[in-house]
Design an enzyme around this catalytic site. Structure first.
Site, mmCIF file in Angstrom:
data_model
loop_
_atom_site.group_PDB
_atom_site.id
_atom_site.type_symbol
_atom_site.label_atom_id
_atom_site.label_comp_id
_atom_site.label_asym_id
_atom_site.label_seq_id
_atom_site.Cartn_x
_atom_site.Cartn_y
_atom_site.Cartn_z
ATOM 1 N N GLU A 155 2.395 -11.330 -16.392
ATOM 2 C CA GLU A 155 2.108 -10.237 -15.450
ATOM 3 C C GLU A 155 1.225 -9.158 -16.067
ATOM 4 O O GLU A 155 0.315 -8.665 -15.420
ATOM 5 C CB GLU A 155 3.420 -9.549 -15.026
ATOM 6 C CG GLU A 155 4.179 -10.243 -13.933
ATOM 7 C CD GLU A 155 5.478 -9.505 -13.594
ATOM 8 O OE1 GLU A 155 5.736 -9.319 -12.411
ATOM 9 O OE2 GLU A 155 6.233 -9.107 -14.513
ATOM 10 N N TRP B 121 -3.608 -2.069 -1.274
ATOM 11 C CA TRP B 121 -3.493 -3.373 -1.941
ATOM 12 C C TRP B 121 -4.013 -4.365 -0.919
ATOM 13 O O TRP B 121 -3.377 -4.594 0.111
ATOM 14 C CB TRP B 121 -2.027 -3.654 -2.304
ATOM 15 C CG TRP B 121 -1.832 -4.864 -3.156
ATOM 16 C CD1 TRP B 121 -1.780 -4.918 -4.522
ATOM 17 C CD2 TRP B 121 -1.612 -6.215 -2.710
ATOM 18 N NE1 TRP B 121 -1.565 -6.206 -4.947
ATOM 19 C CE2 TRP B 121 -1.464 -7.016 -3.857
ATOM 20 C CE3 TRP B 121 -1.547 -6.819 -1.456
ATOM 21 C CZ2 TRP B 121 -1.238 -8.393 -3.785
ATOM 22 C CZ3 TRP B 121 -1.325 -8.192 -1.393
ATOM 23 C CH2 TRP B 121 -1.174 -8.963 -2.542
ATOM 24 N N ASN C 136 0.211 0.240 6.430
ATOM 25 C CA ASN C 136 0.775 -0.750 5.499
ATOM 26 C C ASN C 136 1.279 -1.908 6.333
ATOM 27 O O ASN C 136 1.852 -1.688 7.403
ATOM 28 C CB ASN C 136 1.985 -0.192 4.748
ATOM 29 C CG ASN C 136 1.599 0.858 3.743
ATOM 30 O OD1 ASN C 136 0.431 1.132 3.550
ATOM 31 N ND2 ASN C 136 2.597 1.450 3.115
ATOM 32 N N GLY C 137 1.159 -3.122 5.810
ATOM 33 C CA GLY C 137 1.664 -4.278 6.554
ATOM 34 C C GLY C 137 0.518 -5.142 7.036
ATOM 35 O O GLY C 137 -0.623 -4.995 6.585
ATOM 36 N N ARG D 230 1.987 1.455 -6.041
ATOM 37 C CA ARG D 230 2.197 0.531 -4.925
ATOM 38 C C ARG D 230 0.946 -0.257 -4.576
ATOM 39 O O ARG D 230 1.030 -1.326 -3.974
ATOM 40 C CB ARG D 230 2.643 1.305 -3.686
ATOM 41 C CG ARG D 230 4.002 1.918 -3.807
ATOM 42 C CD ARG D 230 4.346 2.636 -2.540
ATOM 43 N NE ARG D 230 4.549 1.718 -1.445
ATOM 44 C CZ ARG D 230 5.722 1.435 -0.900
ATOM 45 N NH1 ARG D 230 6.797 2.011 -1.354
ATOM 46 N NH2 ARG D 230 5.838 0.592 0.102
ATOM 47 N N GLU E 183 12.061 -15.003 -17.490
ATOM 48 C CA GLU E 183 11.716 -13.592 -17.304
ATOM 49 C C GLU E 183 10.764 -13.122 -18.416
ATOM 50 O O GLU E 183 9.820 -12.376 -18.155
ATOM 51 C CB GLU E 183 13.000 -12.754 -17.255
ATOM 52 C CG GLU E 183 12.818 -11.248 -17.128
ATOM 53 C CD GLU E 183 12.011 -10.785 -15.909
ATOM 54 O OE1 GLU E 183 11.750 -11.583 -15.011
ATOM 55 O OE2 GLU E 183 11.629 -9.602 -15.893
ATOM 56 N N LYS F 82 3.924 -3.538 -6.549
ATOM 57 C CA LYS F 82 5.313 -3.257 -6.889
ATOM 58 C C LYS F 82 6.252 -3.692 -5.780
ATOM 59 O O LYS F 82 7.332 -4.194 -6.019
ATOM 60 C CB LYS F 82 5.458 -1.748 -7.138
ATOM 61 C CG LYS F 82 6.845 -1.307 -7.564
ATOM 62 C CD LYS F 82 7.140 -1.774 -8.956
ATOM 63 C CE LYS F 82 8.570 -1.581 -9.375
ATOM 64 N NZ LYS F 82 8.929 -2.451 -10.498
ATOM 65 N N HIS G 262 10.365 -33.126 -22.127
ATOM 66 C CA HIS G 262 9.879 -33.851 -20.950
ATOM 67 C C HIS G 262 8.519 -33.334 -20.484
ATOM 68 O O HIS G 262 8.217 -33.400 -19.307
ATOM 69 C CB HIS G 262 10.915 -33.762 -19.826
ATOM 70 C CG HIS G 262 12.244 -34.310 -20.238
ATOM 71 N ND1 HIS G 262 12.464 -35.651 -20.414
ATOM 72 C CD2 HIS G 262 13.403 -33.686 -20.549
ATOM 73 C CE1 HIS G 262 13.717 -35.832 -20.804
ATOM 74 N NE2 HIS G 262 14.308 -34.645 -20.909
ATOM 75 N N LYS H 99 7.060 -11.655 -17.689
ATOM 76 C CA LYS H 99 6.616 -10.328 -18.150
ATOM 77 C C LYS H 99 5.279 -10.449 -18.857
ATOM 78 O O LYS H 99 4.377 -9.661 -18.628
ATOM 79 C CB LYS H 99 7.620 -9.706 -19.132
ATOM 80 C CG LYS H 99 8.855 -9.053 -18.595
ATOM 81 C CD LYS H 99 8.681 -7.862 -17.728
ATOM 82 C CE LYS H 99 8.388 -8.208 -16.320
ATOM 83 N NZ LYS H 99 9.300 -8.539 -15.355
ATOM 84 N N CYS I 24 0.850 -1.179 0.000
ATOM 85 C CA CYS I 24 0.000 0.000 0.000
ATOM 86 C C CYS I 24 0.890 1.236 0.000
ATOM 87 O O CYS I 24 2.083 1.153 0.260
ATOM 88 C CB CYS I 24 -0.879 0.011 1.231
ATOM 89 S SG CYS I 24 -1.731 -1.529 1.518
#
Ligand code: G6P
Length: 612
Positions: free
Chosen positions: A492, A74, A100-101, A27, A485, A607, A508, A489, A2
């Site tokens: 996401e 968030w 936050n947290g 955020r 990566e 983020k 496999h 990307k 947040c």
């Protein structure tokens, strides 16, 4: 996760809060809210959705107040809706809080408060804290500051929070444990925020709160103490960030801006670390620990997300160039699986934000077992650089797009420099090879600039894959982490399912998925596994898969076999991931834009993941 912003001073707080919330929206973007005070009680307005929704709601209320605080959420406890948005009020309306947290013992605290007659309106852990503070304040007949400190002594978990009290309208109280807070010092005014982005346009003088610190902010006064009431001497730092760094600068999205910034950010990362004539590498942040690093029996890398991919790439480089055994761990797994830390192990934590909760906890665990812990971090002054024994900053500048791009290439640059330097000092690299690599890494910014010319080709390619539902990414050696990566990307920001695999592993399992509908992105730059990857491409083509190849300039063999080809400049194989990842960033970006996705703020992601 947040975002927090607060103001107390001589100006109207609201414009500062709204501006700050917009800067912090990267955020958390489930909901947003503000609280204002003007000696007439606390006014709270909060709304589900973006800050723009909050702005609309604000037109209905009295906007006056020179003290205020705002929050972008968030969601952790409770769905994203108006009620669960912050600020939260205590039942009597004496206190408002933004947080936050996670309050881990909130359920126990809540039960006790309910037994004592409290009624809650939201599902959040934060509201519990507001009630608890008010109870201590009312029953204990103490000041707001004492009530906050006493209430926090009963709390388990992590917090960065700001509290307002109706009866004490001239102060904001801030406290930190686990979630960052920074105080900005103006003239006759103070700012408080979860990171420096909302503060930078007003002042460059800041104080980062340490864990366990409480700050009492008045218009003309600032008191710092610990939660146990021990005075703290503030350490004032100067922010080096410029305002342009957190604006879009003409680009449609932060992500595109950040992709295009990479030639400069990598040069910033190399500057002062590679001697341009002598081709020598110097990493000042590691000089005090170099002996221990050189005698390391093993390196353990801990990270999450994209930073973990940089770590996986580093495993190839450290083992190849410096012959040091490496283990790469997800921080979240490392911290809970009773890991074995041996004498002579060196731990490297990689993090863009420097605040990722799992990485921080893994660092603390490694330290408690006696390991030397180094950090590779982007945000200067964040918790991870402060928790680690030594480290190297990546200097990529603020990264606002939630999907990491320039921070990744800067991490890879730092880790590559480390591997080359260690290889040279351990004599596992010849002097000639050391200088050759040091020289070539200085060419990478120009070569990325050239790679960015692929943008137009990717713009033309993207529409062909707009409706695709699955993608496979394959690479070998150092390009295997690049495949991971690339896949990350894409998923996401475009919400297309994508998987990365070592190319040979395709046989496999994933090969079963390949048909004419499956695009397969293959990183096939010129290296020692080139012939092997040619065979892998043939295997995909034999099953009618559509191949998009990332090849080295001048390649003719793979060009003939592929459906689409994106050429990157030729470089040393060790450095090729820095170029190969760029077209993958662009591909995910353009596909996501075509699909109408919010690339800078993808759904459900944050983020900076400050909760585990
Ligand atoms: C979040 C971000 C990712 C990032 C990861 C680790 O999931 O969305 O982009 O890679 O956290 O974050 P860190 O700041 O530790 O690199």
């Amino acid at each position: 996760m947040c975002g927090i912003v607060g103001y107390i001073g001589h100006r109207q707080a609201l414009p500062i809060l709204i501006n700050g919330l917009k800067r912090l929206e990267y955020r958390g973007y489930d909901s947003a809210g503000i609280a204002l005070q003007n000696g007439d009680g606390i006014r709270v307005v909060k709304k589900m959705g973006k800050v723009a929704m909050l702005e609309k709601a604000l037109t209905q209320v009295n906007q006056a107040g020179q003290i205020g605080m705002g929050h972008t959420r968030w969601a952790t406890h409770g769905a994203p809706n108006d009620v669960n948005a912050h600020p939260h009020m205590s039942q009597s309306g004496n206190f408002a809080i933004i947080h936050n947290g996670i309050i881990e013992n909130y359920a126990t605290l809540k039960k006790r408060l309910i037994n004592r007659g409290h009624e809650f309106t939201s599902d959040t852990d934060t509201e519990v804290l507001a009630h608890l503070i008010d109870e201590v304040y009312t029953i204990g007949k103490v000041s707001a500051e004492v009530a906050v400190r006493l209430a926090l002594s009963k709390v388990e978990g992590a917090y960065g929070l700001v509290v307002m009290c109706k009866q004490e309208p001239d102060i904001l109280i801030a406290a930190r444990k686990g979630s960052p807070l920074v105080i900005g010092i103006g003239e006759g005014e103070y700012f408080i925020a979860s990171d420096a982005t909302p503060i930078i346009e007003y002042t460059k003088n800041v104080i980062y709160l340490n864990d366990g610190d409480v700050g009492i902010l008045g218009k003309d006064s600032l008191t710092l103490k610990t939660i146990k009431n021990v005075p703290v001497t503030p350490e004032i730092l100067t922010l080096e960030m410029e305002i342009e760094a957190i604006e879009k600068g003409g680009y449609e999205h932060f992500m595109l801006k950040e992709i295009f910034e990479q030639p400069r950010t990598i040069m910033d990362c190399l500057r002062g670390r590679v001697h341009p004539e002598k081709n020598d590498i110097m990493l000042g942040g590691l000089s005090d620990v170099m002996d221990k690093l050189l005698s390391a029996r093993r390196i353990v890398i801990i990270a999450c997300g994209t930073s973990w991919h940089a770590g996986l790439l580093a495993e190839y480089l450290f083992e190849d160039l410096a012959r040091i055994p490496v283990e790469v761990e997800y921080a979240s797994e490392f911290r809970y699986r009773n890991p074995v830390i041996l004498d002579g192990d060196v731990v490297i934590a990689i993090s863009q934000s420097g605040e990722t909760a799992d990485t921080l906890a893994a660092i603390q665990l490694a330290k408690s077992q006696g390991a030397l812990v180094l950090g590779v971090c982007n945000v200067v002054g964040a918790s991870i650089p402060r928790e680690t024994h030594a480290g190297v900053y990546t200097h990529a500048g603020p990264e606002i797009g939630v999907a990491s791009t320039k921070a990744f290439t800067a991490q890879v640059t730092v880790l590559t420099l480390m591997a080359i330097l260690l290889g040279y000092k351990k004599k596992t690299l010849s002097e000639a090879r050391y200088h050759e690599l040091a020289k070539e890494i200085m060419n990478i910014p120009d070569k990325i600039q050239k790679t960015l010319d692929l943008n137009q080709a990717v713009v033309e390619l993207a529409p062909l894959f707009k409706e695709t539902t699955n993608f496979l990414y394959l690479g070998r050696g150092v390009n295997f982490p690049v495949a991971l990566e690339g896949a990350l990307k894409l998923k996401e920001i475009s919400y297309i399912h994508a998987e990365g695999y070592p190319a040979a592993e395709m046989k496999h399992g994933p090969i079963a998925l390949i048909d004419e509908n499956m695009p397969v992105v293959i990183i096939a730059t010129k290296d020692k596994t080139y012939d092997k990857i040619v065979s892998n491409i043939q295997e995909v083509k034999a099953r009618k898969g559509r191949v998009i190849s990332i090849v080295s300039e001048g390649d003719t063999i793979i060009r003939k076999m592929s459906d689409f080809v994106l050429e990157v400049p030729v470089t040393d194989e060790v450095l090729s991931p820095l170029l190969a990842v760029v077209p993958l960033q662009l591909l995910s970006y353009h596909i996501a834009v075509l699909r109408g996705c919010n690339v800078d703020q993808p759904r459900n992601l944050a983020k900076s993941v400050t909760v585990e």
